[in-house]
Structures are given as C-alpha cells and as structure tokens.
Design a protein around this motif. Structure first.
Motif, short mmCIF file in Angstrom:
data_model
loop_
_atom_site.label_atom_id
_atom_site.label_comp_id
_atom_site.label_asym_id
_atom_site.label_seq_id
_atom_site.Cartn_x
_atom_site.Cartn_y
_atom_site.Cartn_z
N ALA A 9 -2.63 6.06 7.54
CA ALA A 9 -4.07 6.23 7.81
C ALA A 9 -4.69 4.95 8.35
O ALA A 9 -5.61 4.99 9.18
N SER A 10 -4.17 3.80 7.91
CA SER A 10 -4.75 2.53 8.35
C SER A 10 -4.47 2.23 9.82
O SER A 10 -5.16 1.40 10.42
N GLY A 35 0.97 6.87 2.59
CA GLY A 35 -0.13 7.64 3.16
C GLY A 35 -1.26 6.75 3.65
O GLY A 35 -1.79 6.92 4.75
N ARG A 36 -1.64 5.77 2.82
CA ARG A 36 -2.69 4.83 3.22
C ARG A 36 -2.23 3.97 4.39
O ARG A 36 -3.03 3.59 5.25
N VAL A 89 0.86 -1.18 0.00
CA VAL A 89 0.00 0.00 0.00
C VAL A 89 0.89 1.23 0.00
O VAL A 89 2.08 1.16 0.35
N THR A 90 0.33 2.36 -0.39
CA THR A 90 1.10 3.59 -0.36
C THR A 90 1.36 4.01 1.09
O THR A 90 0.64 3.61 2.01
#
Length: 403
Positions: free
Chosen positions: A208-209, A204-205, A201-202
């Motif tokens: 956020a996760s 940023g994600r 995943v990136t």
C-alpha cells in the motif's frame, strides 16, 4: 531542483567500481531473461506444434509475470536483507529457466515463462540497492552504470538468443541462462554487504505504501508522468520501426532488422553519462535538453524515413535522449526518500511498463491510419507536450529532501 542532506546513515558500506560492475552485469543478465524468446517464436512454435500467432503469448506472458513480480517482490527490498533476497531471486529465476528448457508442451512453457517473469526481478532489486550504497556525490553515476547494464542486457539478449539457438537449439539458451544466474547468485551473495532492513512493516502495508508515496510527493507524480511519456514514445518508435524496415523500400530480413537494435547501445552509454549530470546538479536542465532532442529525433525520422541514414540518425538521437531522460528520472526518484527506494523503483518501473504497453498499441493504430509518417508526427507532438510539462513542472517547489 536540489537535494537536502542525506540521512542514509554513517554505517553505509559504500560501493566500489568492481561491485558496481557486478551489479550492472547481474542486472543485465536478469532482465535479459525477459527477451530470450522473442527471436525464437517460429522455432518454438514448430517444435511444440503450435501456431506462430499463439507463440506470441510467450512474450506477453513473460511480461505479465514481470509486471506482477515488480509490484509484489521489489518492494521487499526496503524491508528485508538484500544479501539474501537478491541471490534468492536469481536462484528462483534459474529454476524457472530450467523448467523452460525441459518444457514438454506449449502450455507448460507458457506457465514456466510466467514464473520466469515473476522471479526475474533481480535487476530492479539491484538498482535501488546501488543507490543506497552510493554516496550523494556519485549516486547518479553508480545508478547510471547499473541501468546501462540493464539496457545492454535488453539489447544483446535477442542477438545472443538467436546465435545460441542456431548453434545448439532453442532450449540451450535457457540452460545457459540458468547456469549464469546461479553463478551470479553466488557472486552476489559473497559481494553484497549484510545490510539491515530499512523498515519493519507488514507486507500489506508495504504494498500500500507504494501508492502512498506517489500520492504524497509532487515530484514523484511529475517524474512518473514524464517517465511514462518517454517510455511510451520509445516503444511506439521501436514497434513501428519493425513495420517500416520489413516493408518497401527496405524489405529487410528479421536478422538485419535486429542489427538496428545494436545502434541502441549508444543509448546505454548515454544513460551512464547522464547519471553524472544529476550528480552535478543538472538533472532538471539536462532533462529539458533531452526532450528537445526527442522532438528533433522524431522530425528527422519523419523526413528521413526513406533512407537508412535518416533512420539510423533518428535511432541514435532518440536512444541517447530517451535513455538519458530515463536515468535522470530514476535517480531523481531515488533522491526523494532513502528509506523507500525499492518502493519508488516499483512505482517507476510499473508506471513505465503500463505506458510502454500503451505505446505499442498506439504504434499499431497509427501505422494502420497513416504509416511511418503518422507515427513520427504524433511522436514529435507528444514529445513537445512532454517538453511543456517539463517546463511548467520545473517552476514549482520541487526541492527533494532525502529522507
């Protein structure tokens, strides 16, 4: 609370006693970097021509860097090859330690210590990795051993720092720690299995996760609340204990007060044992027993605060209970999702850090209001509240699937 079948995958290499011990030593050495400066503040202030009050920023800055490192670096454990990530973190910490050792000014040292805190996250990368490598049957014991290494590193770092600095000067402790980190980086690079990333995943994600998993899982929120209260009580107790022992009727010196911290080694042993309770399915009941012991510890502290024996008994009970609760909380978090253990660990440690800072502030306020008696009574009250939270929370549907 029960766990569903594990889907960690059949190709998991596993973890033996030797690798578990190496993880524990490396994790303890990594977290020890946060505490080398604590007994050296007067010496460093004199050498770098600043006030002792200003020198207190050395500890604060390191902790701030550590909190940021936990948030920004530890989640990478779920999406990168940790055989490279963990040694890289140790090498980066060794560079920061070297900068501390050659710091020509106070401002330079403050900046170097911030970088040290940011990079000394190896212990928090190794803990979820140990959980990944362990089987369902021994995950609690393995994670407990690694966490006991972290606790031992915290407890011994202050003592080691003072002894080494007395013999060779304050800069020598940073040189020695840098060499140790480099040696451990090589050993871990050779020993950690070459595991594929769990997800792609990136960045940023990914960050956020960390917050998403907290919102998604009720058991995570329940565990974080209990973990936060326990860490706040722990820091509140130890902060105020310094005030108690340095004043009448004890009037102990700084070196003698430091010896009381060694009593906490019992708590490190308790953490290792507590992990086995999780493996046997007793995690939630054992947590309740732990909270009852915390209440008892604060009551004994209130009644026996005028004697060394009373203080030592309170320390023993509190450390055994709090450290046992801590490893049960952390292992229970790791059971939520095999794919997100590094992110779960990020939430767990960051949560504890914030609550711990609040505990230190509360200790200062309570001490000014009513001294040791106020601290211990409020501590017993907060522990009783946590016991109620535990009692109501365990009645809900807290079945934890391992995904």
């Amino acid at each position: 609370m029960t766990s569903g079948p594990s889907t960690d995958g059949p190709a998991r290499p596993g973890i033996g006693r030797g690798l578990t011990f190496l993880f524990a030593v490396a994790a303890g050495a990594a977290v020890g970097n946060l505490y080398w400066a604590q007994p050296l503040l007067d010496v460093v202030a004199t050498d770098l021509h600043t006030s002792t009050a200003s020198a207190g920023w050395l500890v604060t800055t390191t902790q701030l860097g550590y909190a940021l490192g936990i948030l920004l670096v530890v989640p990478l454990g779920d999406v990168t090859n940790r055989r490279r990530l963990v040694p890289a973190a140790l090498v980066a910490a060794a560079v920061a330690l070297g900068l501390c050792a050659v710091a020509p000014s106070f401002g330079f040292l403050v900046a170097a210590l911030f970088v040290l805190g940011l990079t000394t996250v190896g212990g928090q990368l190794l803990t979820p990795l140990a959980g990944d490598l362990a089987s369902d049957a021994d995950r609690g014991a393995v994670v407990g051993t690694v966490v006991s290494g972290i606790l031992t590193g915290i407890l011994l770092s202050r003592t080691v720092s003072g002894v080494v600095a007395d013999a060779f000067g304050w800069r020598s402790i940073y040189v020695g720690a840098a060499v140790l980190d480099l040696v451990l980086a090589v050993l871990l690079w050779r020993a950690i299995p070459d595991l594929e990333p769990k997800a792609r995943v990136t960045y940023g994600r990914l960050i956020a996760s960390v917050f998403a998993v907290v919102r998604r899982e009720r058991v995570v929120r329940w565990t974080l609340l209990l973990a936060g209260i326990s860490f706040a009580l722990f820091t509140m107790f130890w902060t105020s204990l310094t005030f108690l022992l340095s004043g009448p009727p004890f009037d102990f010196s700084v070196s003698v007060i430091g010896l009381f911290g060694l009593v906490g080694l019992v708590g490190a042993i308790a953490a290792q044992r507590a992990g086995r309770l999780h493996d046997r399915g007793w995690s939630v009941p054992a947590s309740g027993v732990g909270w009852a012991l915390v209440v008892v510890a604060f009551v004994i502290g209130a009644l026996g605060g005028g004697s060394v024996v009373g203080v030592v008994v309170a320390i023993l009970l509190l450390d055994v209970a709090i450290q046992g609760i801590g490893i049960l909380n952390q292992t229970r978090m790791f059971a939520v999702s095999a794919e997100e253990r590094s992110r779960l660990n990020t939430a767990f440690v960051t949560n504890n850090f914030l609550w711990g800072a609040g505990g230190s502030v509360l200790a200062t306020v309570l001490w000014a209001a009513g001294g040791w008696y106020a601290v211990t009574l409020v501590g017993a009250g907060l522990a009783a509240v946590a016991l109620v939270v535990w009692a109501f929370g365990r009645r809900g549907p807290l079945v934890v699937p391992v995904r």
